[in-house]
Design an enzyme around this catalytic site. Structure first.
Site, mmCIF file in Angstrom:
data_model
loop_
_atom_site.group_PDB
_atom_site.id
_atom_site.type_symbol
_atom_site.label_atom_id
_atom_site.label_comp_id
_atom_site.label_asym_id
_atom_site.label_seq_id
_atom_site.Cartn_x
_atom_site.Cartn_y
_atom_site.Cartn_z
ATOM 1 N N HIS A 143 0.852 -1.200 0.000
ATOM 2 C CA HIS A 143 0.000 0.000 0.000
ATOM 3 C C HIS A 143 0.882 1.243 0.000
ATOM 4 O O HIS A 143 1.963 1.252 0.592
ATOM 5 C CB HIS A 143 -0.916 -0.009 1.226
ATOM 6 C CG HIS A 143 -1.932 1.097 1.171
ATOM 7 N ND1 HIS A 143 -1.634 2.376 1.584
ATOM 8 C CD2 HIS A 143 -3.198 1.125 0.714
ATOM 9 C CE1 HIS A 143 -2.705 3.140 1.381
ATOM 10 N NE2 HIS A 143 -3.663 2.409 0.854
ATOM 11 N N GLU A 175 0.827 3.905 1.621
ATOM 12 C CA GLU A 175 1.251 4.395 2.948
ATOM 13 C C GLU A 175 2.388 3.548 3.501
ATOM 14 O O GLU A 175 3.260 4.049 4.202
ATOM 15 C CB GLU A 175 0.035 4.448 3.892
ATOM 16 C CG GLU A 175 -0.855 5.644 3.543
ATOM 17 C CD GLU A 175 -2.343 5.406 3.690
ATOM 18 O OE1 GLU A 175 -2.751 4.518 4.456
ATOM 19 O OE2 GLU A 175 -3.111 6.110 3.001
ATOM 20 N N SER A 228 -9.841 7.907 -3.304
ATOM 21 C CA SER A 228 -11.016 8.784 -3.226
ATOM 22 C C SER A 228 -12.251 8.224 -3.928
ATOM 23 O O SER A 228 -13.026 8.964 -4.536
ATOM 24 C CB SER A 228 -10.678 10.192 -3.752
ATOM 25 O OG SER A 228 -9.713 10.797 -2.906
HETATM 26 P P1 PGA Z 1 -9.223 6.595 0.138
HETATM 27 O O1 PGA Z 1 -8.081 5.481 0.418
HETATM 28 O O2 PGA Z 1 -10.409 5.839 -0.425
HETATM 29 O O3 PGA Z 1 -9.518 7.190 1.479
HETATM 30 O O4 PGA Z 1 -8.665 7.559 -0.837
HETATM 31 C C1 PGA Z 1 -7.872 4.406 -0.448
HETATM 32 C C2 PGA Z 1 -6.721 3.567 0.001
HETATM 33 O O5 PGA Z 1 -5.729 4.126 0.501
HETATM 34 O O6 PGA Z 1 -6.751 2.336 -0.108
#
Ligand code: PGA
Length: 259
Positions: free
Chosen positions: A101, A103, A217
């Protein structure tokens, strides 16, 4: 080629253990009106923090939803402080592990080599893997979107050949949690590129059945338009997955655009 769509909730570091049972029950009741049957016409995956897995697993009993983990250890056991073994993920009912991911890549500096080790360890335990890829805004602006994604996809060359247990999530970093989703056309362009790359580099026969999800998003208002695109086979949803009513609307709208 019919690919069963996957709708995955990535709760990130949100929600309490005490929220799990109510969420599962409410989502299940909301999806009674979905076009199709969960587990057959579409898949639903809920990925909470590791601490919630056992409780959520119990709560999912009878719903047809699958349990996801947000990361997984790179070995079966050993001196890896803070990590969770894929063997134990399996033991507590996890079906699929989200790996790579953005992050994890950008906040926690996970590199391809570590992500590959995590993917292999998960696959060896019989878990499914959802490998996330995506470019940062600077890379898109510099015309490096495809190059970035190909460099992240390259680890697939070293995967055990168990493609039925692998899916790919395209998540442009600039679209995650920003409210600015990729347009359906932008998503389709990258998804088609991923599928072609897979066909040419990895396995041409498997490329048609590989599911490629979009994330970034996603909301109830845009899930239909994104899911209407030919090479979009599901959605990985962060913010809009935290409320069962909203997540159900994301799924219902997404499914309707395909029928
Ligand atoms: P978001 O996150 O829908 O809040 O943009 C998606 C994700 O990071 O998997």
């Amino acid at each position: 080629m019919k690919r069963v769509p996957i709708f995955a909730a990535n709760w990130k570091m949100n929600k309490k253990v005490a929220d799990c049972a109510d969420f599962a029950a409410r989502l299940s009741s909301e999806l009674q009106t979905a076009p199709g049957k969960v587990g057959q016409d579409f898949e639903v995956v809920l990925a909470p923090s590791a601490t919630h897995l056992m409780t959520l697993h119990r709560a999912l009993s009878g719903t047809g939803f699958k349990l996801g983990a947000q990361n997984g250890g790179s070995a079966k056991s050993g001196a890896f402080t803070g990590e969770v073994s894929p063997e134990v993920l399996k033991e507590v009912g996890v079906d699929v592990v989200i790996l790579g991911h953005s992050e994890r890549r950008h906040v926690f500096k996970e590199e391809n080599a570590l992500i590959l080790a995590r993917c292999k360890a998960a696959l060896e335990e019989g878990l499914r893997v959802m490998l996330c890829v995506g470019e940062q805004l600077k890379e898109r602006k510099e015309g490096k979107t495809f190059a970035t994604i190909e460099s992240q996809l390259a680890i697939l060359k070293d995967f055990p050949k168990q493609w039925e247990r692998v899916s790919i999530a395209y998540e442009p970093v600039w679209a995650i949690g920003t409210g600015e989703n990729a347009t359906p056309a932008q998503a389709q362009e990258v998804h088609a590129h991923i599928r072609n790359w897979f066909a040419q580099t990895i396995d041409s026969a498997q490329a048609a059945s590989m599911r490629v999800l979009y994330g970034g998003s996603v909301k109830a208002e845009n899930s239909a338009a994104i899911m209407a695109k030919e090479d979009v086979d599901g959605l990985l949803v962060g913010g809009a997955s935290l409320d069962p009513g909203i997540f159900a609307a994301v799924i219902r709208n997404g499914l309707k655009s395909r029928t």
